[in-house]
Design an enzyme around this catalytic site. Structure first.
Site, mmCIF file in Angstrom:
data_model
loop_
_atom_site.group_PDB
_atom_site.id
_atom_site.type_symbol
_atom_site.label_atom_id
_atom_site.label_comp_id
_atom_site.label_asym_id
_atom_site.label_seq_id
_atom_site.Cartn_x
_atom_site.Cartn_y
_atom_site.Cartn_z
ATOM 1 N N GLY A 19 -28.354 38.318 84.177
ATOM 2 C CA GLY A 19 -29.413 39.316 84.400
ATOM 3 C C GLY A 19 -30.776 38.719 84.090
ATOM 4 N N ARG A 92 -15.136 30.823 88.021
ATOM 5 C CA ARG A 92 -14.201 31.812 88.609
ATOM 6 C C ARG A 92 -14.836 32.376 89.880
ATOM 7 N NH1 ARG A 92 -14.435 33.636 83.417
ATOM 8 N NH2 ARG A 92 -15.512 35.504 84.100
ATOM 9 N N ASP A 129 -24.795 34.613 77.531
ATOM 10 C CA ASP A 129 -23.515 34.088 77.084
ATOM 11 C C ASP A 129 -22.683 33.508 78.244
ATOM 12 O OD1 ASP A 129 -21.989 33.688 74.727
ATOM 13 O OD2 ASP A 129 -20.517 35.064 75.573
ATOM 14 N N THR A 151 -31.984 36.795 76.984
ATOM 15 C CA THR A 151 -31.464 38.142 77.201
ATOM 16 C C THR A 151 -32.386 39.166 76.544
ATOM 17 O OG1 THR A 151 -29.735 39.754 76.695
ATOM 18 C CG2 THR A 151 -29.829 37.876 75.243
ATOM 19 N N ASP A 153 -31.274 41.765 75.439
ATOM 20 C CA ASP A 153 -30.435 42.442 74.435
ATOM 21 C C ASP A 153 -30.581 41.849 73.036
ATOM 22 O OD1 ASP A 153 -29.485 43.776 76.673
ATOM 23 O OD2 ASP A 153 -27.700 42.513 76.864
ATOM 24 N N ASP A 155 -28.820 39.670 71.658
ATOM 25 C CA ASP A 155 -27.510 39.640 70.998
ATOM 26 C C ASP A 155 -26.878 38.253 70.969
ATOM 27 O OD1 ASP A 155 -27.039 39.440 73.684
ATOM 28 O OD2 ASP A 155 -25.417 40.905 73.758
ATOM 29 N N ARG A 197 -26.345 46.392 75.853
ATOM 30 C CA ARG A 197 -24.911 46.103 75.919
ATOM 31 C C ARG A 197 -24.201 46.496 74.622
ATOM 32 N NH1 ARG A 197 -22.801 43.548 80.434
ATOM 33 N NH2 ARG A 197 -24.519 42.191 80.925
HETATM 34 O O1 F6P Z 1 -27.694 41.850 79.445
HETATM 35 C C1 F6P Z 1 -28.819 42.472 79.972
HETATM 36 C C2 F6P Z 1 -28.475 43.804 80.558
HETATM 37 O O2 F6P Z 1 -29.663 44.379 81.040
HETATM 38 C C3 F6P Z 1 -27.735 44.761 79.612
HETATM 39 O O3 F6P Z 1 -28.599 45.350 78.682
HETATM 40 C C4 F6P Z 1 -27.096 45.700 80.610
HETATM 41 O O4 F6P Z 1 -25.939 46.292 80.080
HETATM 42 C C5 F6P Z 1 -26.761 44.801 81.762
HETATM 43 O O5 F6P Z 1 -27.595 43.676 81.656
HETATM 44 C C6 F6P Z 1 -26.945 45.433 83.109
HETATM 45 O O6 F6P Z 1 -26.519 44.525 84.086
HETATM 46 P P1 F6P Z 1 -26.768 44.696 85.647
HETATM 47 O O7 F6P Z 1 -28.062 44.036 85.964
HETATM 48 O O8 F6P Z 1 -25.609 43.989 86.256
HETATM 49 O O9 F6P Z 1 -26.810 46.151 85.959
#
Ligand code: F6P
Length: 371
Positions: A19, A92, A129, A151, A153, A155, A197
């Site tokens: 992301g 994968r 990650d 990120t 997040d 995390d 997340r």
């Molecule tokens: O890891 C970043 C994040 O924005 C999270 O906070 C969220 O759960 C996820 O990505 C959303 O992912 P996507 O862009 O696939 O909707």
């Protein structure tokens, strides 16, 4: 690509995966200018590693020469000029099998061959990650590489902070500021769902900075009755409105987290806990309740000065690290200093909010409820 960590470097590639997060373009700019300053060339791979695996899909062949002109004026831009994806993991990679069903194949050897074909001496991967796991495999297959953590997040383990987090927290805080006046005018409960997340960093930091009354995070399963207790306590004091911040990964005591989508082989998409919390609050307390889901708004827009600075430092440090012979490491920030940690030590572990941390203690001192 030469796995000898001290062989001279002429050509480096950079990819952004997973992301997006505000600050990616700042990393790209810093890496490009630092590379140019050393007489190296930096090439950007389109859409994670896609540009190398499927070059025929791109008019530019999937690789962009990141000249001084190409990286001019991009520090403040959100997103990534290279494109990114959290699908098509080369470890994968989904293909349609002979029976018409989707099956996954390992394309990392092909990727290593593509690097050799393009005479790329080293790689910088920017990602979370998932990208670290790919980087670890590529490094074991002989690629000379350095990872940059990313990120919103916050995390990722082994680094105090990741860029994108400050921008996300700033935006969520501004949203909370704006919701205060409308919540107060109507005497309503406002439930604000934020990303993050499985960790509660964004909810905690924005909730404290934005004067929320309740913060629900994955690190502490919540009891909805305690949330309603807080709302009633405020009502009794004459504060007829309450602001609840809920992290998308928060779950009730003994209950499960709310998932929007779960597809085999892909990361599950979280969401929906805001609606659930709001419905329960309304049912128990009878209060008028509204939900705001900030979602991807937290990932967009211009990075804050702090995120730009962290991202620029990480991009420059990646190039410096390659020059110094580092490999198979992730750039990290510890106590304001940049350092390098082995990718294996950083990947696969999540940095959760410690419930005894100063920020949580401060929130409790301020009277904020964690449900
Ligand atoms: O890891 C970043 C994040 O924005 C999270 O906070 C969220 O759960 C996820 O990505 C959303 O992912 P996507 O862009 O696939 O909707």
């Amino acid at each position: 690509m030469d796995s000898n960590q001290s062989a001279p470097i002429k050509k480096v590639a950079i990819s952004t995966g997973g992301g997006d997060a505000p600050g990616l373009n700042a990393v790209i700019r810093a890496a490009a200018l630092s590379a140019i300053a050393r007489g190296w060339e930096l090439y950007g791979i389109r859409d994670g590693f896609h540009g190398l695996l499927l070059p025929e899909e791109y008019p530019d062949g999937g690789l962009i020469h990141l000249t001084r002109e190409r990286v001019s004026g991009i520090t403040h831009l959100g997103g990534t000029i290279l494109g990114t994806t959290n699908r098509n993991n080369p470890m994968r990679y989904p293909i349609i099998g002979p029976d018409g069903k989707i099956e996954e194949v390992d394309r990392t050897d092909e990727l290593v061959r593509a690097f050799r074909l393009h005479h790329i001496d080293a790689l910088i991967t920017v990602g979370g990650d998932g990208s670290l796991a790919i980087a670890s495999v590529l490094s074991r297959k002989g690629l000379r590489l350095i990872s940059v953590p990313k990120t919103i997040d916050n995390d990722l383990d082994k680094t105090d902070v990741t860029f994108g987090f400050d921008t996300a927290v700033g935006f969520a805080t501004e949203a909370l500021d704006r919701l205060h006046s409308t919540a107060a005018s109507h005497g309503r409960v406002m439930v604000v769902e934020v990303m993050g997340r499985y960790a509660g960093w964004i909810a905690l930091h924005s909730g404290v900075a934005g004067s929320a009354d309740v913060i629900l995070i994955p690190e502490k399963p919540y009891d909805i009755n305690k949330v309603v207790e807080k709302i009633r306590e405020r009502d009794t004091r004459g504060n007829k409105f309450t602001i609840v911040v809920v992290a998308e990964g928060a779950a009730p005591l003994g209950g499960a987290i709310s998932v929007v989508e779960k597809e085999a082989g892909k990361a599950e998409r979280l969401g929906g806990v805001g609606e659930k919390v709001a419905a329960e609050i309304h049912e128990i307390s009878g209060k008028e309740t509204r939900v705001v889901v900030l979602g991807h708004l937290l990932r967009g827009g211009s990075p804050t000065a702090l995120d730009r600075l962290t991202a620029l430092r990480f991009g420059a440090a990646a190039v410096r690290g390659l020059e110094q012979g580092e490999g198979g490491v992730m750039v990290a920030l510890e106590a304001q200093n940049v350092k390098y940690v082995p990718i294996e030590e950083a990947m696969g572990k999540m940095k959760m909010v410690p419930m005894d941390s100063d920020t949580v203690t401060t929130a409790i001192d301020l009277g904020i409820s964690f449900g």
